[in-house]
Write a protein that holds these residues in place. Structure first.
Motif, short mmCIF file in Angstrom:
data_model
loop_
_atom_site.label_atom_id
_atom_site.label_comp_id
_atom_site.label_asym_id
_atom_site.label_seq_id
_atom_site.Cartn_x
_atom_site.Cartn_y
_atom_site.Cartn_z
N PHE B 19 -5.57 64.45 52.57
CA PHE B 19 -5.21 65.36 53.63
C PHE B 19 -3.73 65.79 53.40
O PHE B 19 -3.43 67.12 53.45
CB PHE B 19 -5.29 64.67 54.85
N ILE B 83 -9.84 77.54 60.81
CA ILE B 83 -9.60 76.27 60.87
C ILE B 83 -10.78 75.30 61.40
O ILE B 83 -11.28 75.62 62.47
CB ILE B 83 -8.41 75.86 61.57
N TRP B 85 -11.26 72.89 63.46
CA TRP B 85 -10.36 72.07 64.46
C TRP B 85 -10.87 70.43 64.30
O TRP B 85 -10.21 69.57 64.65
CB TRP B 85 -10.55 72.56 65.69
N PHE B 88 -9.45 68.68 61.54
CA PHE B 88 -7.86 68.76 61.68
C PHE B 88 -7.52 67.77 62.66
O PHE B 88 -6.56 67.08 62.33
CB PHE B 88 -7.54 70.19 61.98
N GLU B 89 -8.07 67.73 63.74
CA GLU B 89 -7.73 66.75 64.76
C GLU B 89 -7.76 65.42 64.30
O GLU B 89 -7.03 64.37 64.48
CB GLU B 89 -8.56 66.93 65.97
N SER B 92 -5.09 64.64 61.76
CA SER B 92 -3.55 64.64 62.58
C SER B 92 -3.72 63.35 63.03
O SER B 92 -2.29 62.59 63.28
CB SER B 92 -3.29 65.63 63.21
N PHE B 95 -2.99 60.67 60.86
CA PHE B 95 -1.65 60.44 60.04
C PHE B 95 -0.72 59.86 61.12
O PHE B 95 0.15 59.09 60.85
CB PHE B 95 -1.26 62.00 59.79
N ASN B 96 -0.94 60.15 62.39
CA ASN B 96 0.03 59.79 63.42
C ASN B 96 -0.09 58.02 63.62
O ASN B 96 0.66 57.55 64.02
CB ASN B 96 -0.27 60.43 64.86
#
Lengths: 111, 111
Positions: B19, B83, B85, B88-89, B92, B95-96
DNA sequence: ATCTTATATCGCAAATATACGATAAAGGAA
DNA sequence: TTCCTTTATCGTATATTTGCGATATAAGAT
């Protein structure tokens, strides 16, 4: 000519890309995990934990250092690395800002 | 021999690295921004906005698609990208999760 | 059918990244 | 001083990335 045109983009885009690049190899993510799990500065312990040669680890550490994500100080014959929390927070915040910015705009998938 | 040993790391680390890699070029970040700002699927508009040749943009789009961050459907003679989503969500969030995991452990800088 | 437009793919060149062994450098131990 | 340990750097091989022009492809327009 592989003219890498990165300069043509905004500073923000370049910075975010550089941060992402630092995290774009599993070994570097693993290194960050090791550093975060220890309260002491680690050096060669990383070499023992990861399946890579010492010189390769050293190279990955160098890249993380160049990216600003870790600090390194020489401590006698060994080196001491640890996460630069300030830089890390800054980057992760900017990343989240990017995520949110992207999300805000378009919620309806169009294809 | 540049034995790329990415397989030796955990799936999670590999996924996160992949990613990050997708976001590791300013052009790809810029492309995502363009896609998020439009409610319609864009195609060649990206080529007009960014300072790169059409074939290069096409290649970056392909990489984003392979990474799962965007969807692309053929719409007559033109292509429609937007995108993904959901993916993507998911990324992310992961990642967080990594960020938080790193932060939780060690708050005192040691060097 | 031919032309045009939009996009993907091929082929190539140059730059970067990845990995390792060998070696250098620097400090502690004997 | 001479060894040993630790880490950085050099040299090298290979893989991947980036970029572009040229070409292929596919569908609508004429």
């Amino acid at each position: 000519m592989a003219n890498h045109k990165k300069e043509s983009f905004t500073h923000r885009e370049q910075d975010l890309a550089a941060f992402a690049k630092a995290l774009s190899h599993p070994a570097r993510i693993a290194i960050l995990k090791v550093l975060s799990q220890k309260n002491e500065c680690i050096c060669g312990e990383i070499v023992e934990v990861l399946p890579l040669a010492q010189s390769t680890i050293s190279q990955h550490l160098k890249e993380l250092k160049i990216a600003g994500l870790i600090d390194g100080t020489v401590d006698g014959p060994r080196s001491c690395y640890c996460i630069n929390w300030k830089a890390f927070e800054k980057f992760s915040a900017e990343f989240n800002s990017l995520f949110n910015n992207l999300k805000i705009r378009n919620e309806k998938a169009c294809c």
